[in-house]
Design an enzyme around this catalytic site. Structure first.
Site, PDB file in Angstrom:
ATOM      1  N   LYS A 297       0.814  -1.228   0.000  1.00  0.00           N
ATOM      2  CA  LYS A 297       0.000   0.000   0.000  1.00  0.00           C
ATOM      3  C   LYS A 297       0.849   1.281   0.000  1.00  0.00           C
ATOM      4  O   LYS A 297       0.400   2.309  -0.487  1.00  0.00           O
ATOM      5  CB  LYS A 297      -0.952  -0.007   1.194  1.00  0.00           C
ATOM      6  CG  LYS A 297      -2.047  -1.039   1.009  1.00  0.00           C
ATOM      7  CD  LYS A 297      -3.100  -0.980   2.058  1.00  0.00           C
ATOM      8  CE  LYS A 297      -4.062  -2.134   1.835  1.00  0.00           C
ATOM      9  NZ  LYS A 297      -5.175  -2.170   2.743  1.00  0.00           N
TER      10      LYS A 297
ATOM     11  N   ASP B 248      -9.859   2.540   2.099  1.00  0.00           N
ATOM     12  CA  ASP B 248      -9.882   1.829   3.385  1.00  0.00           C
ATOM     13  C   ASP B 248     -10.510   2.694   4.488  1.00  0.00           C
ATOM     14  O   ASP B 248     -11.280   2.215   5.310  1.00  0.00           O
ATOM     15  CB  ASP B 248      -8.457   1.467   3.821  1.00  0.00           C
ATOM     16  CG  ASP B 248      -7.935   0.219   3.130  1.00  0.00           C
ATOM     17  OD1 ASP B 248      -8.759  -0.615   2.707  1.00  0.00           O
ATOM     18  OD2 ASP B 248      -6.704   0.089   2.993  1.00  0.00           O
TER      19      ASP B 248
HETATM   20  P1  NAP Z   1       0.869  -3.833   7.202  1.00  0.00           P
HETATM   21  O1  NAP Z   1       1.082  -2.497   6.576  1.00  0.00           O
HETATM   22  O2  NAP Z   1       1.829  -4.914   6.904  1.00  0.00           O
HETATM   23  O3  NAP Z   1       0.855  -3.595   8.803  1.00  0.00           O
HETATM   24  C1  NAP Z   1       0.718  -4.645   9.698  1.00  0.00           C
HETATM   25  C2  NAP Z   1       0.754  -4.116  11.123  1.00  0.00           C
HETATM   26  O4  NAP Z   1       0.525  -5.226  11.981  1.00  0.00           O
HETATM   27  C3  NAP Z   1       2.091  -3.511  11.522  1.00  0.00           C
HETATM   28  O5  NAP Z   1       1.852  -2.485  12.428  1.00  0.00           O
HETATM   29  C4  NAP Z   1       2.784  -4.702  12.196  1.00  0.00           C
HETATM   30  O6  NAP Z   1       3.685  -4.309  13.230  1.00  0.00           O
HETATM   31  C5  NAP Z   1       1.631  -5.412  12.862  1.00  0.00           C
HETATM   32  N1  NAP Z   1       1.916  -6.815  13.008  1.00  0.00           N
HETATM   33  C6  NAP Z   1       2.196  -7.707  12.035  1.00  0.00           C
HETATM   34  N2  NAP Z   1       2.397  -8.927  12.566  1.00  0.00           N
HETATM   35  C7  NAP Z   1       2.244  -8.787  13.896  1.00  0.00           C
HETATM   36  C8  NAP Z   1       2.336  -9.694  14.994  1.00  0.00           C
HETATM   37  N3  NAP Z   1       2.633 -10.978  14.789  1.00  0.00           N
HETATM   38  N4  NAP Z   1       2.117  -9.226  16.232  1.00  0.00           N
HETATM   39  C9  NAP Z   1       1.814  -7.925  16.441  1.00  0.00           C
HETATM   40  N5  NAP Z   1       1.721  -7.016  15.439  1.00  0.00           N
HETATM   41  C10 NAP Z   1       1.938  -7.452  14.192  1.00  0.00           C
HETATM   42  O7  NAP Z   1      -0.579  -4.406   6.903  1.00  0.00           O
HETATM   43  P2  NAP Z   1      -1.920  -3.593   6.555  1.00  0.00           P
HETATM   44  O8  NAP Z   1      -1.990  -3.339   5.091  1.00  0.00           O
HETATM   45  O9  NAP Z   1      -2.023  -2.447   7.487  1.00  0.00           O
HETATM   46  O10 NAP Z   1      -3.084  -4.679   6.858  1.00  0.00           O
HETATM   47  C11 NAP Z   1      -3.294  -5.142   8.178  1.00  0.00           C
HETATM   48  C12 NAP Z   1      -4.511  -6.054   8.275  1.00  0.00           C
HETATM   49  O11 NAP Z   1      -5.701  -5.342   7.975  1.00  0.00           O
HETATM   50  C13 NAP Z   1      -4.503  -7.229   7.288  1.00  0.00           C
HETATM   51  O12 NAP Z   1      -4.084  -8.377   7.947  1.00  0.00           O
HETATM   52  C14 NAP Z   1      -5.919  -7.387   6.819  1.00  0.00           C
HETATM   53  O13 NAP Z   1      -6.511  -8.549   7.326  1.00  0.00           O
HETATM   54  C15 NAP Z   1      -6.636  -6.210   7.403  1.00  0.00           C
HETATM   55  N6  NAP Z   1      -7.375  -5.512   6.345  1.00  0.00           N
HETATM   56  C16 NAP Z   1      -8.722  -5.568   6.359  1.00  0.00           C
HETATM   57  C17 NAP Z   1      -9.426  -4.919   5.387  1.00  0.00           C
HETATM   58  C18 NAP Z   1     -10.911  -4.995   5.372  1.00  0.00           C
HETATM   59  O14 NAP Z   1     -11.514  -4.556   4.391  1.00  0.00           O
HETATM   60  N7  NAP Z   1     -11.545  -5.503   6.392  1.00  0.00           N
HETATM   61  C19 NAP Z   1      -8.786  -4.177   4.401  1.00  0.00           C
HETATM   62  C20 NAP Z   1      -7.418  -4.136   4.423  1.00  0.00           C
HETATM   63  C21 NAP Z   1      -6.716  -4.814   5.404  1.00  0.00           C
HETATM   64  P3  NAP Z   1       5.233  -3.910  12.948  1.00  0.00           P
HETATM   65  O15 NAP Z   1       5.215  -2.453  12.662  1.00  0.00           O
HETATM   66  O16 NAP Z   1       5.911  -4.251  14.203  1.00  0.00           O
HETATM   67  O17 NAP Z   1       5.691  -4.746  11.783  1.00  0.00           O
END
Ligand code: NAP
Length: 463
Positions: A269, A306
């Site tokens: 993203k 989003d």
């Molecule tokens: P991202 O940019 O990769 O960010 C992930 C975040 O989660 C980071 O802050 C990361 O922390 C943290 N994280 C990852 N693994 C972790 C763990 N094992 N324990 C604790 N924290 C952890 O991902 P994103 O694009 O923001 O997406 C995140 C989630 O949102 C996705 O998994 C998806 O399921 C959900 N989502 C939902 C929708 C919807 O329409 N409902 C849409 C988009 C996304 P660090 O900074 O420490 O790496």
């Protein structure tokens, strides 16, 4: 596809090109402006000056809603596609061609055929302003785009006929695309469909692709949802997976295959931004993340939908004390939505520096992960992937949850995550990620196709 619909600003050549095309295809040419004048028994100028633009739009809407569903070339008024109610009628079982031209060329072409002014500005300035104002609507109203600035009517019509016959991707791009998809993890039926679309010569050259870009992204519910919507709305599109570790490679394929749009997910993203031509969306710029790309007339434009998905279920919680778990791309969108609702937001993240950085950027607080209990919020929003299939972990322990707490888990695969299960067991109000997915997808569908659906129209396709 039964109908060819020409859209675009006045002076881009819709009427002359439409007539020429209709002659070649041996089908009738229908002009919505002309039909509106016939229906009203007055010229458009007269309708504008006596009853105003709103009345003209009503007449135009009635004309468009009753256009015949048979083979025809249809020319539309320059503002027809700015009315969302017109879009399902114009799009159904049709191929939409946007005609464009440079503002100075348009000014010259329309100088001798005065029409009601749309603003108080001088002609060329008005054209630039209206083209900028209608940018999203024209981009959503095109399957193919033709710049007529330096073309005669015959040249424009010939180019459209060629596109209708061969599509836009070159044989080499189709072959490259197939190699790309065959190298991935796609299921046999998906690969089979892509082979039909990308073979040379293609089965239907007018079929276009949309996709989700991510790594991984095969868990995405996007293909199920959007392909069902394409079928329902008579759109000649196929939505598929673009899974690759390199977003640069995905964007290169997307441009070569003439994609209509991309949903962008983990982990691209932020990194997709360097591959875009423009980010017209102020929310995407502020959030610093793009989850939607719209390709139109050679340009890739970035948007963020989003935050709309996060905002929708929270509008009743204005001013709440909230905790945001995670500091990635979606967390930035959530922070934007929540601060927009005047919430007092504290960000907790596994890597505290990232929480601090996002807090600074978005006007929130930040704190260490283990301070959750002391904060005692009204709302917790999980944006980490914890709980996303096949992970069965939860970001919080059951005893950290209490009945006055609202728990919003953005993870939507599975629909009921471990966190939501725990929260329900503790008597919390819960909001699942499915609602957010539906809202953000609804905004994507509007950006790509100009059709404004209700959230429930999408929910029926999301398990
Ligand atoms: P991202 O940019 O990769 O960010 C992930 C975040 O989660 C980071 O802050 C990361 O922390 C943290 N994280 C990852 N693994 C972790 C763990 N094992 N324990 C604790 N924290 C952890 O991902 P994103 O694009 O923001 O997406 C995140 C989630 O949102 C996705 O998994 C998806 O399921 C959900 N989502 C939902 C929708 C919807 O329409 N409902 C849409 C988009 C996304 P660090 O900074 O420490 O790496």
């Amino acid at each position: 596809m039964r109908r060819i619909v020409l859209v675009g600003y006045r002076g881009t050549g819709k009427t002359e090109t439409g007539r020429e095309l209709a002659r070649h295809l041996n089908v009738p040419f229908l002009d919505t402006d002309h039909l509106a004048e016939e229906q009203a028994g007055r010229t458009i100028d007269e309708i504008f000056s006596t009853e105003g633009e709103a009345r003209f739009r009503e007449i135009e809407q009635a004309v468009i809603a009753t256009l015949p569903a048979r083979d025809a070339v249809i020319g539309t008024g320059g503002g027809a596609v700015t009315q969302p109610a017109n879009m399902p009628h114009l799009r159904k079982d049709s191929t939409l061609i946007l005609l464009t031209a440079d503002p100075e060329v348009i000014a010259e072409r329309i100088a001798t055929a005065p029409r009601p002014p749309l603003t108080d500005l001088p002609a060329e300035e008005e054209i630039r302003k209206m083209l900028a104002r209608r940018r999203e609507q024209y981009a959503a109203a095109l399957d193919f785009c033709i710049d007529t600035s330096n073309k005669t009517t015959k040249e424009a019509a010939d180019l459209i006929l060629r596109i209708l016959k061969t599509g836009v991707p070159t044989p080499a791009a189709r072959a490259d695309g197939l190699t790309f998809f065959r190298g991935g993890r796609l299921s046999a039926p998906v690969l089979q469909r892509l082979e039909q679309i990308l073979k040379n010569p293609p089965e239907d050259p007018k079929t276009r692709l949309v996709g989700v870009a991510g790594n991984p992204c095969l868990h995405s519910r996007g293909p199920n949802l959007f392909n069902a919507l394409f079928k329902e709305h008579g759109l000649n599109y196929y939505y598929t997976f673009f899974e690759d570790p390199d977003i640069g490679r995905i964007m290169q394929q997307a441009r070569a295959l003439d994609l209509k749009g991309l949903s962008v997910t983990i982990p691209f993203k932020q990194s997709v931004i360097q591959h875009l031509d423009e980010i017209p969306d102020p929310a995407a710029r502020q959030i610093g993340a793009v989850n939607t790309v719209v390709f139109a007339c050679g340009k890739a434009r970035g948007y963020n939908t989003d935050w709309l998905g996060v905002r929708a279920p929270l509008v009743g919680m204005k001013g709440a004390k909230a905790v945001l778990l995670g500091a990635g791309g979606v967390a930035a969108a959530a922070a934007y939505a929540m601060t927009g609702l005047e919430m007092d937001v504290t960000i907790l993240n596994r890597t505290p520096e990232k929480a601090k950085e996002l807090a600074k950027r978005s006007g929130c607080r930040w704190a260490a992960w283990n301070t959750f209990d002391a904060l005692h919020p009204d709302l917790v929003v999980n944006t980490t992937p914890l709980g996303m299939e096949p992970d069965t972990r939860s970001p919080l322990a059951t005893d950290q949850l209490y009945p006055e707490l609202t728990v919003f888990d953005l993870v939507y695969t599975p629909p009921i995550t471990p966190l939501i299960e725990q929260a329900r067991a503790q008597g919390c109000t819960t909001i699942t990620g499915t609602g957010m997915f539906a809202e953000q997808a609804r905004a994507q569908f509007r950006l790509w196709f100009g059709i404004d659906l209700s959230a429930s129209a999408l929910r029926k396709y999301i398990p």
